[in-house]
Design a protein around this motif. Structure first.
Motif, PDB file in Angstrom:
ATOM      1  N   LEU A 124      16.878  41.942  54.760  1.00 45.16           N
ATOM      2  CA  LEU A 124      17.828  40.852  54.511  1.00 45.16           C
ATOM      3  C   LEU A 124      18.706  41.213  53.315  1.00 45.16           C
ATOM      4  N   VAL A 125      20.008  40.969  53.460  1.00 48.45           N
ATOM      5  CA  VAL A 125      20.940  41.180  52.353  1.00 48.45           C
ATOM      6  C   VAL A 125      21.853  39.970  52.244  1.00 48.45           C
ATOM      7  N   THR A 126      21.950  39.389  51.042  1.00 46.17           N
ATOM      8  CA  THR A 126      22.939  38.346  50.793  1.00 46.17           C
ATOM      9  C   THR A 126      24.028  38.931  49.892  1.00 46.17           C
ATOM     10  N   ILE A 127      25.261  38.523  50.129  1.00 50.75           N
ATOM     11  CA  ILE A 127      26.413  39.029  49.388  1.00 50.75           C
ATOM     12  C   ILE A 127      27.259  37.850  48.917  1.00 50.75           C
ATOM     13  N   SER A 128      27.585  37.818  47.628  1.00 52.49           N
ATOM     14  CA  SER A 128      28.470  36.772  47.111  1.00 52.49           C
ATOM     15  C   SER A 128      29.245  37.319  45.918  1.00 52.49           C
ATOM     16  N   MET A 129      30.487  37.688  46.152  1.00 41.24           N
ATOM     17  CA  MET A 129      31.360  38.191  45.091  1.00 41.24           C
ATOM     18  C   MET A 129      32.801  38.116  45.564  1.00 41.24           C
ATOM     19  N   GLY A 130      33.730  38.327  44.643  1.00 46.26           N
ATOM     20  CA  GLY A 130      35.142  38.271  45.007  1.00 46.26           C
ATOM     21  C   GLY A 130      35.993  37.510  44.015  1.00 46.26           C
ATOM     22  N   SER A 131      35.432  36.473  43.375  1.00 41.46           N
ATOM     23  CA  SER A 131      36.246  35.667  42.458  1.00 41.46           C
ATOM     24  C   SER A 131      36.697  36.472  41.247  1.00 41.46           C
ATOM     25  N   ASN A 132      35.871  37.400  40.786  1.00 42.68           N
ATOM     26  CA  ASN A 132      36.248  38.203  39.620  1.00 42.68           C
ATOM     27  C   ASN A 132      37.336  39.226  39.952  1.00 42.68           C
ATOM     28  N   ASP A 133      37.500  39.537  41.225  1.00 40.47           N
ATOM     29  CA  ASP A 133      38.550  40.483  41.620  1.00 40.47           C
ATOM     30  C   ASP A 133      39.930  39.957  41.252  1.00 40.47           C
ATOM     31  N   VAL A 134      40.096  38.646  41.346  1.00 41.87           N
ATOM     32  CA  VAL A 134      41.382  38.017  41.043  1.00 41.87           C
ATOM     33  C   VAL A 134      41.330  37.214  39.750  1.00 41.87           C
ATOM     34  N   ASP A 135      40.249  37.414  38.981  1.00 43.54           N
ATOM     35  CA  ASP A 135      40.098  36.731  37.693  1.00 43.54           C
ATOM     36  C   ASP A 135      40.295  35.226  37.839  1.00 43.54           C
ATOM     37  N   LEU A 136      39.716  34.667  38.901  1.00 41.85           N
ATOM     38  CA  LEU A 136      39.909  33.244  39.181  1.00 41.85           C
ATOM     39  C   LEU A 136      39.568  32.359  37.993  1.00 41.85           C
ATOM     40  N   TYR A 137      38.326  32.465  37.528  1.00 41.13           N
ATOM     41  CA  TYR A 137      37.890  31.558  36.472  1.00 41.13           C
ATOM     42  C   TYR A 137      38.520  31.912  35.127  1.00 41.13           C
ATOM     43  N   GLY A 138      38.768  33.186  34.887  1.00 42.45           N
ATOM     44  CA  GLY A 138      39.431  33.576  33.654  1.00 42.45           C
ATOM     45  C   GLY A 138      40.829  33.000  33.571  1.00 42.45           C
ATOM     46  N   ALA A 139      41.548  33.027  34.688  1.00 42.67           N
ATOM     47  CA  ALA A 139      42.914  32.503  34.705  1.00 42.67           C
ATOM     48  C   ALA A 139      42.942  30.992  34.583  1.00 42.67           C
ATOM     49  N   ILE A 140      42.032  30.313  35.281  1.00 44.57           N
ATOM     50  CA  ILE A 140      42.023  28.849  35.260  1.00 44.57           C
ATOM     51  C   ILE A 140      41.559  28.317  33.909  1.00 44.57           C
ATOM     52  N   ILE A 141      40.384  28.755  33.472  1.00 39.76           N
ATOM     53  CA  ILE A 141      39.813  28.175  32.260  1.00 39.76           C
ATOM     54  C   ILE A 141      40.404  28.779  30.994  1.00 39.76           C
ATOM     55  N   GLY A 142      41.070  29.921  31.123  1.00 43.60           N
ATOM     56  CA  GLY A 142      41.730  30.514  29.980  1.00 43.60           C
ATOM     57  C   GLY A 142      43.209  30.201  29.990  1.00 43.60           C
ATOM     58  N   GLY A 143      43.919  30.779  30.931  1.00 45.93           N
ATOM     59  CA  GLY A 143      45.371  30.637  30.994  1.00 45.93           C
ATOM     60  C   GLY A 143      45.837  29.217  31.199  1.00 45.93           C
ATOM     61  N   CYS A 144      45.266  28.529  32.172  1.00 52.50           N
ATOM     62  CA  CYS A 144      45.727  27.167  32.474  1.00 52.50           C
ATOM     63  C   CYS A 144      45.428  26.202  31.336  1.00 52.50           C
ATOM     64  N   VAL A 145      44.292  26.392  30.693  1.00 50.53           N
ATOM     65  CA  VAL A 145      43.946  25.527  29.559  1.00 50.53           C
ATOM     66  C   VAL A 145      44.936  25.744  28.422  1.00 50.53           C
ATOM     67  N   GLU A 146      45.287  26.982  28.165  1.00 48.98           N
ATOM     68  CA  GLU A 146      46.235  27.268  27.088  1.00 48.98           C
ATOM     69  C   GLU A 146      47.612  26.685  27.381  1.00 48.98           C
TER      70      GLU A 146
END
Length: 301
Positions: free
Chosen positions: A129-151
């Motif tokens: 069995l293999v589970t896979i969950s990744m991809g958001s860091n490829d586009v810096d989703l949370y970095g852009a939202i919680i960093g850039g948008c907050v600023e």
């Protein structure tokens, strides 16, 4: 804001802007094996389970940190551990905070100089069995939202400065998101090649952000809330699309976490200022990890 800072912020947000457009993958290489061939395979006690993922799988602070995980900061109460305990599986958890999809097939370099082996190395021909969950860091989703948008919100709290900036280069954003899906497809195929008898499951992301208005735990401009919500939705839709393309199973965490975003009365995701010690800012609380484990049990059953 300095000119250099503005340029850097713009670059990050332009990538996230493409999330509003959707994407479709079409890798050139043919799969060496059928990734979905084992989707009906029964999972039994003692089966070998490998978890690939980023910080939403590692789930720092949701339990005691696995000292052996080093800079990856894996929790001993994350959903791979919970699933392994529920089904009595032999777990190898290689999820790692900060991992992009590249970290699945190539070494991940962490701050401080440490190098984490490619996560795919944990997958062998004996893996069940293999589970896979990744991809958001490829586009810096949370970095852009919680960093850039907050600023940006500081200068225009009632407007939509983050959304406006992100729309300046939609073509590039669309291409970047397509690359995420292609990367996920490559990971699925690599897993199938190394473990042709393994059942492969992609695990989506939760509803981290509300759809209508900000709050103290999401201090972005009011007009940028729909953008943040849709950007997060589109990232998890890419995982669903990659799973469908390759014929493997997909766990819809998004639907299961509706009503539990950072601004809700019962948040399963920590916000900007977590009042609890069992959650890291903008990352899962234990409730979300338990929900994911239950979804996986239901899927595998």
């Amino acid at each position: 804001m300095s000119r250099r800072r503005a340029a850097s912020l713009s670059a990050a947000l332009l990538v996230v802007g493409g999330l509003l457009l959707g994407a479709c993958g079409d890798p050139d290489q043919e799969p060496p094996a059928d990734p979905g061939a084992q989707r009906d395979r029964a999972i039994h006690a003692g089966d070998r389970y490998v978890a690939l993922g980023d910080s939403y799988t590692a789930a720092y602070k949701t339990g005691k940190t696995d000292k052996a995980s080093g800079p990856c900061l894996r929790s001993l109460a994350n959903y791979p551990r919970l699933l392994a305990d529920k089904l009595d599986l032999e777990l190898t958890d290689v999820s790692c905070g900060g991992a992009t999809s590249d970290a699945a097939l190539s070494p991940q370099r962490k701050e401080g100089g440490s190098v984490i082996p490619a996560q795919i190395e944990a997958v062998t021909k004996d893996t069940d069995l293999v589970t896979i969950s990744m991809g958001s860091n490829d586009v810096d989703l949370y970095g852009a939202i919680i960093g850039g948008c907050v600023e940006l919100a500081a200068g225009d709290p009632s407007g939509s400065p983050c959304t406006d900036l992100a729309r300046q280069n939609e073509v590039k954003g669309k291409r970047d998101l397509r690359n995420v899906e292609n990367s996920l497809t490559s990971i699925i195929r690599a897993v199938a090649a190394k473990a042709p008898q393994a059942r492969v499951v992609l695990v989506g992301y939760p509803q981290s952000f509300p759809s209508d208005k900000p709050c103290a735990n999401l201090p972005i401009a009011r007009g940028d809330v729909p953008f943040a919500f849709q950007a997060a939705r589109d990232v998890t839709d890419v995982l669903a699309s990659a799973a469908k393309e390759e014929g493997v199973e997909y766990v819809d965490v998004w639907s299961a976490t509706q009503g539990h975003d950072v601004c809700s009365k019962d948040p399963w995701i920590a916000g900007a200022h977590p009042r609890r010690r069992d959650g890291f800012a903008y990352h899962p609380f234990p409730e979300e990890q338990r929900a994911v484990a239950d979804l996986l049990v239901a899927t595998l059953s």
